[in-house]
Design a protein around this motif. Structure first.
Motif, PDB file in Angstrom:
ATOM      1  N   GLU A  91      87.148  80.768  42.344  1.00 38.05           N
ATOM      2  CA  GLU A  91      87.413  81.446  41.070  1.00 38.05           C
ATOM      3  C   GLU A  91      88.703  82.257  41.104  1.00 38.05           C
ATOM      4  OE1 GLU A  91      83.670  83.515  40.603  1.00 38.05           O
ATOM      5  OE2 GLU A  91      82.904  81.956  39.262  1.00 38.05           O
ATOM      6  N   LEU A  92      89.132  82.679  42.301  1.00 34.99           N
ATOM      7  CA  LEU A  92      90.379  83.447  42.422  1.00 34.99           C
ATOM      8  C   LEU A  92      91.578  82.643  41.936  1.00 34.99           C
ATOM      9  CD1 LEU A  92      89.873  85.090  45.941  1.00 34.99           C
ATOM     10  CD2 LEU A  92      89.620  86.176  43.691  1.00 34.99           C
ATOM     11  N   GLU A  93      91.484  81.318  42.028  1.00 33.57           N
ATOM     12  CA  GLU A  93      92.559  80.440  41.554  1.00 33.57           C
ATOM     13  C   GLU A  93      92.599  80.350  40.021  1.00 33.57           C
ATOM     14  OE1 GLU A  93      94.749  78.507  43.691  1.00 33.57           O
ATOM     15  OE2 GLU A  93      93.967  79.949  45.132  1.00 33.57           O
ATOM     16  N   LYS A  94      91.567  80.879  39.377  1.00 29.64           N
ATOM     17  CA  LYS A  94      91.413  80.843  37.919  1.00 29.64           C
ATOM     18  C   LYS A  94      91.492  79.421  37.346  1.00 29.64           C
ATOM     19  CE  LYS A  94      92.750  85.601  37.083  1.00 29.64           C
ATOM     20  NZ  LYS A  94      91.695  86.083  37.881  1.00 29.64           N
ATOM     21  N   PRO A  95      90.761  78.494  37.974  1.00 32.64           N
ATOM     22  CA  PRO A  95      90.777  77.127  37.442  1.00 32.64           C
ATOM     23  C   PRO A  95      89.906  77.018  36.200  1.00 32.64           C
ATOM     24  CG  PRO A  95      89.206  77.258  39.223  1.00 32.64           C
ATOM     25  CD  PRO A  95      89.866  78.624  39.119  1.00 32.64           C
ATOM     26  N   GLU A  96      90.153  76.005  35.416  1.00 29.07           N
ATOM     27  CA  GLU A  96      89.319  75.717  34.252  1.00 29.07           C
ATOM     28  C   GLU A  96      87.935  75.241  34.704  1.00 29.07           C
ATOM     29  OE1 GLU A  96      89.328  72.184  30.944  1.00 29.07           O
ATOM     30  OE2 GLU A  96      91.266  72.876  31.670  1.00 29.07           O
ATOM     31  N   LYS A  97      87.900  74.517  35.849  1.00 32.27           N
ATOM     32  CA  LYS A  97      86.666  73.949  36.380  1.00 32.27           C
ATOM     33  C   LYS A  97      86.711  73.989  37.901  1.00 32.27           C
ATOM     34  CE  LYS A  97      87.190  70.218  33.038  1.00 32.27           C
ATOM     35  NZ  LYS A  97      87.436  68.798  32.890  1.00 32.27           N
ATOM     36  N   ILE A  98      85.514  74.018  38.497  1.00 32.94           N
ATOM     37  CA  ILE A  98      85.394  73.738  39.917  1.00 32.94           C
ATOM     38  C   ILE A  98      84.301  72.688  40.069  1.00 32.94           C
ATOM     39  CG2 ILE A  98      86.179  75.994  40.720  1.00 32.94           C
ATOM     40  CD1 ILE A  98      83.257  76.600  41.408  1.00 32.94           C
ATOM     41  N   PHE A  99      84.438  71.856  41.083  1.00 35.99           N
ATOM     42  CA  PHE A  99      83.488  70.773  41.292  1.00 35.99           C
ATOM     43  C   PHE A  99      82.759  70.945  42.612  1.00 35.99           C
ATOM     44  CE2 PHE A  99      86.403  68.998  38.220  1.00 35.99           C
ATOM     45  CZ  PHE A  99      85.542  68.325  37.350  1.00 35.99           C
ATOM     46  N   ILE A 100      81.449  70.801  42.553  1.00 34.33           N
ATOM     47  CA  ILE A 100      80.605  70.746  43.735  1.00 34.33           C
ATOM     48  C   ILE A 100      80.422  69.258  44.019  1.00 34.33           C
ATOM     49  CG2 ILE A 100      78.413  71.441  44.782  1.00 34.33           C
ATOM     50  CD1 ILE A 100      79.922  73.863  43.572  1.00 34.33           C
ATOM     51  N   ILE A 101      80.862  68.796  45.203  1.00 37.69           N
ATOM     52  CA  ILE A 101      80.915  67.345  45.440  1.00 37.69           C
ATOM     53  C   ILE A 101      79.937  66.855  46.504  1.00 37.69           C
ATOM     54  CG2 ILE A 101      83.305  67.292  44.617  1.00 37.69           C
ATOM     55  CD1 ILE A 101      84.159  66.763  47.548  1.00 37.69           C
ATOM     56  N   GLY A 102      79.034  67.706  46.958  1.00 37.09           N
ATOM     57  CA  GLY A 102      78.007  67.234  47.886  1.00 37.09           C
ATOM     58  C   GLY A 102      78.052  67.950  49.209  1.00 37.09           C
ATOM     59  N   GLY A 103      77.133  67.594  50.031  1.00 39.11           N
ATOM     60  CA  GLY A 103      76.070  66.624  49.923  1.00 39.11           C
ATOM     61  C   GLY A 103      74.772  67.214  49.424  1.00 39.11           C
ATOM     62  N   GLY A 104      73.679  66.614  49.886  1.00 37.81           N
ATOM     63  CA  GLY A 104      72.351  66.918  49.369  1.00 37.81           C
ATOM     64  C   GLY A 104      71.978  68.385  49.406  1.00 37.81           C
ATOM     65  N   GLN A 105      72.205  69.060  50.533  1.00 37.82           N
ATOM     66  CA  GLN A 105      71.846  70.481  50.639  1.00 37.82           C
ATOM     67  C   GLN A 105      72.685  71.347  49.691  1.00 37.82           C
ATOM     68  OE1 GLN A 105      69.311  71.939  52.285  1.00 37.82           O
ATOM     69  NE2 GLN A 105      68.672  69.840  52.722  1.00 37.82           N
ATOM     70  N   ILE A 106      73.953  71.026  49.591  1.00 33.75           N
ATOM     71  CA  ILE A 106      74.842  71.794  48.706  1.00 33.75           C
ATOM     72  C   ILE A 106      74.432  71.584  47.245  1.00 33.75           C
ATOM     73  CG2 ILE A 106      77.245  72.123  47.958  1.00 33.75           C
ATOM     74  CD1 ILE A 106      76.632  73.112  50.855  1.00 33.75           C
ATOM     75  N   TYR A 107      74.081  70.351  46.886  1.00 36.93           N
ATOM     76  CA  TYR A 107      73.613  70.092  45.518  1.00 36.93           C
ATOM     77  C   TYR A 107      72.367  70.918  45.208  1.00 36.93           C
ATOM     78  CZ  TYR A 107      76.708  65.980  45.041  1.00 36.93           C
ATOM     79  OH  TYR A 107      77.782  65.138  44.945  1.00 36.93           O
ATOM     80  N   LYS A 108      71.416  70.966  46.144  1.00 38.65           N
ATOM     81  CA  LYS A 108      70.183  71.742  45.923  1.00 38.65           C
ATOM     82  C   LYS A 108      70.499  73.209  45.693  1.00 38.65           C
ATOM     83  CE  LYS A 108      67.063  68.772  48.491  1.00 38.65           C
ATOM     84  NZ  LYS A 108      66.777  68.396  49.853  1.00 38.65           N
ATOM     85  N   GLN A 109      71.407  73.744  46.505  1.00 35.83           N
ATOM     86  CA  GLN A 109      71.778  75.155  46.357  1.00 35.83           C
ATOM     87  C   GLN A 109      72.502  75.412  45.035  1.00 35.83           C
ATOM     88  OE1 GLN A 109      73.896  76.849  49.760  1.00 35.83           O
ATOM     89  NE2 GLN A 109      72.901  75.340  51.073  1.00 35.83           N
ATOM     90  N   ALA A 110      73.294  74.447  44.594  1.00 36.74           N
ATOM     91  CA  ALA A 110      74.142  74.649  43.416  1.00 36.74           C
ATOM     92  C   ALA A 110      73.414  74.408  42.088  1.00 36.74           C
ATOM     93  CB  ALA A 110      75.357  73.728  43.501  1.00 36.74           C
ATOM     94  N   MET A 111      72.356  73.611  42.093  1.00 38.04           N
ATOM     95  CA  MET A 111      71.681  73.246  40.832  1.00 38.04           C
ATOM     96  C   MET A 111      71.368  74.456  39.936  1.00 38.04           C
ATOM     97  SD  MET A 111      71.294  69.951  40.172  1.00 38.04           S
ATOM     98  CE  MET A 111      69.812  69.561  39.265  1.00 38.04           C
ATOM     99  N   PRO A 112      70.845  75.570  40.480  1.00 32.80           N
ATOM    100  CA  PRO A 112      70.502  76.686  39.594  1.00 32.80           C
ATOM    101  C   PRO A 112      71.704  77.444  39.024  1.00 32.80           C
ATOM    102  CG  PRO A 112      69.347  76.856  41.715  1.00 32.80           C
ATOM    103  CD  PRO A 112      70.381  75.783  41.846  1.00 32.80           C
ATOM    104  N   ILE A 113      72.903  77.205  39.554  1.00 27.16           N
ATOM    105  CA  ILE A 113      74.042  78.041  39.141  1.00 27.16           C
ATOM    106  C   ILE A 113      75.172  77.272  38.470  1.00 27.16           C
ATOM    107  CG2 ILE A 113      73.577  79.872  40.812  1.00 27.16           C
ATOM    108  CD1 ILE A 113      75.715  78.640  42.623  1.00 27.16           C
ATOM    109  N   VAL A 114      75.064  75.952  38.377  1.00 28.15           N
ATOM    110  CA  VAL A 114      76.137  75.191  37.738  1.00 28.15           C
ATOM    111  C   VAL A 114      75.890  75.052  36.239  1.00 28.15           C
ATOM    112  CG1 VAL A 114      76.796  73.934  39.834  1.00 28.15           C
ATOM    113  CG2 VAL A 114      75.116  72.931  38.267  1.00 28.15           C
ATOM    114  N   ASP A 115      76.976  74.729  35.522  1.00 23.36           N
ATOM    115  CA  ASP A 115      76.923  74.602  34.069  1.00 23.36           C
ATOM    116  C   ASP A 115      76.722  73.159  33.612  1.00 23.36           C
ATOM    117  OD1 ASP A 115      77.757  77.426  33.688  1.00 23.36           O
ATOM    118  OD2 ASP A 115      79.618  76.693  34.588  1.00 23.36           O
ATOM    119  N   GLU A 116      77.231  72.222  34.414  1.00 21.36           N
ATOM    120  CA  GLU A 116      77.180  70.806  34.032  1.00 21.36           C
ATOM    121  C   GLU A 116      76.875  69.938  35.247  1.00 21.36           C
ATOM    122  OE1 GLU A 116      80.570  69.165  31.996  1.00 21.36           O
ATOM    123  OE2 GLU A 116      80.726  70.872  30.640  1.00 21.36           O
ATOM    124  N   LEU A 117      76.338  68.757  34.950  1.00 15.81           N
ATOM    125  CA  LEU A 117      76.138  67.715  35.953  1.00 15.81           C
ATOM    126  C   LEU A 117      76.882  66.483  35.460  1.00 15.81           C
ATOM    127  CD1 LEU A 117      72.243  67.968  36.358  1.00 15.81           C
ATOM    128  CD2 LEU A 117      73.989  69.180  37.694  1.00 15.81           C
TER     129      LEU A 117
END
Length: 159
Positions: A91-117
């Motif tokens: 977020e410090l880079e002030k991007p329009e978007k950031i992407f979570i690209i995997g793998g399985g454990q990271i996806y599980k952790q990110a599901m409750p906090i992301v805006d889109e899939l």
């Protein structure tokens, strides 16, 4: 800033093998991934990074791992031991978007906090032990479907 999970899954939910490798190689899907994420920060787990073998060009590469001694071998790759810290850094880079690209454990952790899939569903089932987390109709609404040659891109937004 939108936090987006981008993934490819087989019809049976498989996204990979415990070794970190993907069970398919579809050039058109890789191109979709590149076109979508290029220019934006990407956050991934250590196994995903090691499977890639090198940082993704044109993107800030951020790795999340519990291994505090992990050295990615590239000084421009950032390493954190917590997903929320990795997101805060991106977020410090002030991007329009950031992407979570995997793998399985990271996806599980990110599901409750992301805006889109943004999920590419392959037209077939695959062998593998790692599956994408379940997408709940209570939490997610499908907004777009785009059919490609051997997969379909589904875009979900949080309700």
């Amino acid at each position: 800033m939108k936090k987006i999970i981008i993934a490819a899954a087989a019809k049976n939910g498989v996204i990979g093998k415990t070794s970190g490798e993907m069970p398919w190689h579809v050039k058109e899907e890789f191109q979709h991934f590149k076109d979508t994420t290029f220019g934006y920060p990407v956050i991934m787990g250590r196994k995903t990074f090691q499977t890639l073998g090198k940082p993704l060009k044109g993107r800030l590469n951020i790795i999340v791992t519990r291994n505090e001694q992990f050295n990615p071998g590239h000084e421009d790759v950032k390493v954190f031991n917590d997903l929320l810290l990795a997101i805060s850094f991106a977020e410090l880079e002030k991007p329009e978007k950031i992407f979570i690209i995997g793998g399985g454990q990271i996806y599980k952790q990110a599901m409750p906090i992301v805006d889109e899939l943004l999920i590419s569903i392959m037209d077939y089932e695959a062998d593998g032990e790692v599956k994408f987390p379940e997408i709940s109709d209570d939490e997610w609404e499908m907004k777009e479907r785009e059919k490609r040659n051997v997969f379909e891109i589904l875009r979900y937004v949080r309700k």
